[in-house]
Write an enzyme that holds these catalytic residues in place. Structure first.
Site, PDB file in Angstrom:
ATOM      1  N   LYS A   1       0.912  -1.321  -0.033  1.00 45.97           N
ATOM      2  CA  LYS A   1       0.070   0.074   0.037  1.00 45.97           C
ATOM      3  C   LYS A   1       1.044   1.335  -0.176  1.00 45.97           C
ATOM      4  O   LYS A   1       1.393   1.602   1.055  1.00 45.97           O
ATOM      5  CB  LYS A   1      -0.737   0.074   1.342  1.00 45.97           C
ATOM      6  CG  LYS A   1      -2.036   0.995   0.975  1.00 45.97           C
ATOM      7  CD  LYS A   1      -2.608   1.639   2.282  1.00 45.97           C
ATOM      8  CE  LYS A   1      -1.593   2.996   2.622  1.00 45.97           C
ATOM      9  NZ  LYS A   1      -1.408   4.053   1.898  1.00 45.97           N
TER      10      LYS A   1
ATOM     11  N   GLU B   1      11.034  17.055  13.302  1.00 50.00           N
ATOM     12  CA  GLU B   1      11.575  16.689  11.892  1.00 50.00           C
ATOM     13  C   GLU B   1      11.067  17.946  11.173  1.00 50.00           C
ATOM     14  O   GLU B   1       9.932  18.094  11.102  1.00 50.00           O
ATOM     15  CB  GLU B   1      10.951  15.511  11.304  1.00 50.00           C
ATOM     16  CG  GLU B   1      11.764  14.951  10.614  1.00 50.00           C
ATOM     17  CD  GLU B   1      11.377  13.364  10.302  1.00 50.00           C
ATOM     18  OE1 GLU B   1      10.190  12.856  10.804  1.00 50.00           O
ATOM     19  OE2 GLU B   1      12.312  12.873   9.577  1.00 50.00           O
TER      20      GLU B   1
ATOM     21  N   GLU C   1      10.507   1.933   9.820  1.00 51.10           N
ATOM     22  CA  GLU C   1      11.428   2.928   9.684  1.00 51.10           C
ATOM     23  C   GLU C   1      10.488   4.189   9.861  1.00 51.10           C
ATOM     24  O   GLU C   1       9.848   4.424   9.012  1.00 51.10           O
ATOM     25  CB  GLU C   1      12.147   2.854   8.322  1.00 51.10           C
ATOM     26  CG  GLU C   1      13.446   3.369   8.180  1.00 51.10           C
ATOM     27  CD  GLU C   1      13.060   4.868   7.356  1.00 51.10           C
ATOM     28  OE1 GLU C   1      12.972   5.956   8.097  1.00 51.10           O
ATOM     29  OE2 GLU C   1      13.200   4.980   6.237  1.00 51.10           O
ATOM     30  N   LEU C   2      10.997   4.843  11.160  1.00 54.36           N
ATOM     31  CA  LEU C   2       9.985   6.131  11.355  1.00 54.36           C
ATOM     32  C   LEU C   2      10.808   7.407  11.221  1.00 54.36           C
ATOM     33  O   LEU C   2      11.528   7.383  10.441  1.00 54.36           O
ATOM     34  CB  LEU C   2       9.430   5.688  12.763  1.00 54.36           C
ATOM     35  CG  LEU C   2       8.707   4.489  13.161  1.00 54.36           C
ATOM     36  CD1 LEU C   2       8.495   4.225  14.552  1.00 54.36           C
ATOM     37  CD2 LEU C   2       7.515   4.042  11.995  1.00 54.36           C
TER      38      LEU C   2
ATOM     39  N   CYS D   1      14.009  11.350   5.827  1.00 52.99           N
ATOM     40  CA  CYS D   1      13.929  11.069   7.079  1.00 52.99           C
ATOM     41  C   CYS D   1      15.642  11.104   7.699  1.00 52.99           C
ATOM     42  O   CYS D   1      15.881  11.133   8.988  1.00 52.99           O
ATOM     43  CB  CYS D   1      13.282   9.795   7.695  1.00 52.99           C
ATOM     44  SG  CYS D   1      13.624   8.542   6.241  1.00 52.99           S
TER      45      CYS D   1
END
Ligand code: ADP
Length: 490
Positions: free
Chosen positions: A180, A391, A256-257, A290
């Site tokens: 997705k 961030e 993976e944030l 990121c």
């Protein structure tokens, strides 16, 4: 120059080897972040389509798992070749929906193909073990087997590579997958899946469910006992939600944030190279990665020279639609992104930071629907500013001066995130010492672009767990089983 508004792509779901509309018949539009104009549309999957995709992945799994590794590897390498052959067309799609400059999009296609190629090779190296017996009568074999049906949920910032670094190892391991992609960038995902199908992926091995209802899709994936693993790249907030939901099926996860990368520039750094590496880290993809340097700590002795050189480079960055030749900074993904970046800049200035370059609203004479931000350099950034702990995900660089190595390391580690960190120095002892003390999964030492398919990308702390790339990457898709054989001596 290509007029992206003239390109339209109308795409469907990929379920069980067939391209088809959503069961509901619904579709949603994809827009160009440089203009706000519609560039295509895709089928809008809901829970029935996701269940059908899981059915297909589940049905395809036994035969795919039993396919010789060499054949699975060949297929992945063929798909990588097809992506490269189609690079210009895929890059155009990516630029149209994501906004990045065409040259960067072509680089992203190459990077993405690299994961299919790398894991195509790894397929043949999924070794088990024969363990020395502790009992003369026994033997122990350790097998590494595919986990089963896997799911991938991916973000919009690298719409091809975030997918291939999940699909590459999954398919190499013998797993099947339901994918997705992000709502903003489904068209690139279609191109990646098309390359796999054209390379010969059997029906159901890869299934694509584009959707404007991510939570609904997520819920179906997380509650179906047949899905044995989810790999997610995205926000920490959604990642935490998925951890909670994974409890029901005890599903394996790799996450993976968010990141909040520090870059530490020591007095002894090569000035030109340090500026080049920090620019590469900070401004790649308009600052929407990121692993972008979000905090730049500069030692006092090199501060003035570094600031002057950065100011020159930031002021020279060309902003515009990704289709215009020579553009280095494309639009941000949407209005919310622009608002967040502007909030970070305004907050920093209110709290006493000095605006060195940029800062002004950015659309200028560009299309009013475009989400542009002027590349900005701030100095005198302090720990209380938003820039220092959220961030930014935009083209804003903030400098903070420091005196000692210990002070820089303490500031760098003072974050709940732990994805990437950078250090710039010519002192090799310092390089090792500092790299070892940085609490991050990736350290770029004199390297502002450390991501490659052969290295284990991933974070610590709230940046997530699991690794993508390198030989570690395939472990995420394998279960370990041992077979203890008795009665051997008799
Ligand atoms: P970003 O800030 O990068 O948009 P998100 O975490 O919102 O990060 O999105 C990353 C991916 O997660 C996208 O594919 C998005 O559609 C998906 N997503 C968003 N919310 C959910 C959810 N509740 N469950 C599952 N997937 C989600």
């Amino acid at each position: 120059m290509t007029d992206t508004a003239t390109i339209t792509h109308d795409e469907q779901l990929l379920i069980g080897g067939a391209w088809r509309e959503a069961a509901s018949g619904r579709r949603f539009d994809v827009t160009d972040p440089a203009t706000g104009e519609v560039v295509g549309s895709v089928a809008d999957a809901d829970r029935d389509d996701v269940s059908a995709a899981i059915d297909a992945a589940s049905a395809a799994f036994p035969a795919w798992a039993a396919t010789p590794a060499r054949e699975r590897g060949r297929l992945l390498r063929r798909a990588a070749d097809l992506m490269r052959e189609r690079s210009a067309a895929i890059a155009a799609v990516m630029t149209a929906e994501q906004g990045m400059p065409l040259a960067e999009a072509a680089g992203e296609v190459e990077y993405a193909a690299g994961f299919l190629e790398w894991f195509g090779g790894e397929a043949e190296r999924i070794y088990g073990q024969v363990v020395p017996p502790s009992n003369a009568d026994k033997r122990v074999l350790v097998l590494r087997q595919p986990v089963g049906v896997t799911a991938a949920i991916t973000p919009w910032n690298f719409p091809a590579a975030m997918l291939t670094r999940k699909l590459g190892p999954a398919l190499a391991a013998g797993c099947t997958s339901v994918v997705k992609p992000a709502e903003a960038t489904p068209l690139t995902a279609v191109e990646v899946c098309r390359a796999l199908i054209d390379a010969g992926a059997p029906a159901g091995v890869v299934n694509l469910v584009t959707s404007s209802r991510p939570a609904e899709v997520g819920d179906v994936l997380m509650s179906d006992a047949r899905v044995r693993k989810l790999s997610f790249t995205g926000s920490t907030e959604v990642g935490k939600e998925l951890i909670r939901k994974s409890a029901d099926q005890v599903m394996r996860l790799s996450l993976e944030l968010g990141g909040h990368a520090p870059a530490i520039v020591f007095d002894d750094a090569d000035l030109d190279d340090a500026v080049t590496q920090v620019m590469a880290s900070k401004f790649r993809n308009a600052g929407q990665t990121c692993v972008c340097a979000n905090r730049i700590y500069v030692q006092r002795g090199i501060h003035d020279a570094f600031r002057a050189a950065m100011a020159e480079r930031v002021a020279a960055l060309r902003v515009g639609a990704g289709t215009e030749p020579g553009v280095q900074i494309g639009p941000l993904i949407d209005d919310a992104a622009v608002t967040k970046v502007r909030r970070h800049v305004e907050d920093a200035i209110e709290r006493g930071a000095e605006l060195v370059v940029g800062g002004e609203p950015a659309n200028g004479d560009r299309p009013s629907g475009g989400h542009f931000v002027t590349p900005t350099l701030l100095d005198g950034v302090t720990a209380d500013m938003l820039l220092s702990h959220e961030e930014t995900f935009g083209p804003v660089a903030g400098l903070t001066v420091f005196d000692t190595e210990d002070e820089a390391i303490a500031m760098a580690n003072d974050t709940p995130f732990g994805l990437a960190a950078y250090l710039l120095t010519r002192d090799y002892a310092r390089m090792l010492r500092v790299a070892e003390r940085l609490e991050f999964g990736i350290v770029g030492a004199n390297d502002g672009a450390p991501s490659v398919p052969s290295a284990p990308f991933g974070g610590v702390k709230q940046s997530g767990f699991g690794r993508e790339g390198g030989d570690f990457g395939i472990d995420e898709y394998l279960s370990v089983k041992y077979v203890s054989i008795g009665g051997v001596a008799s």
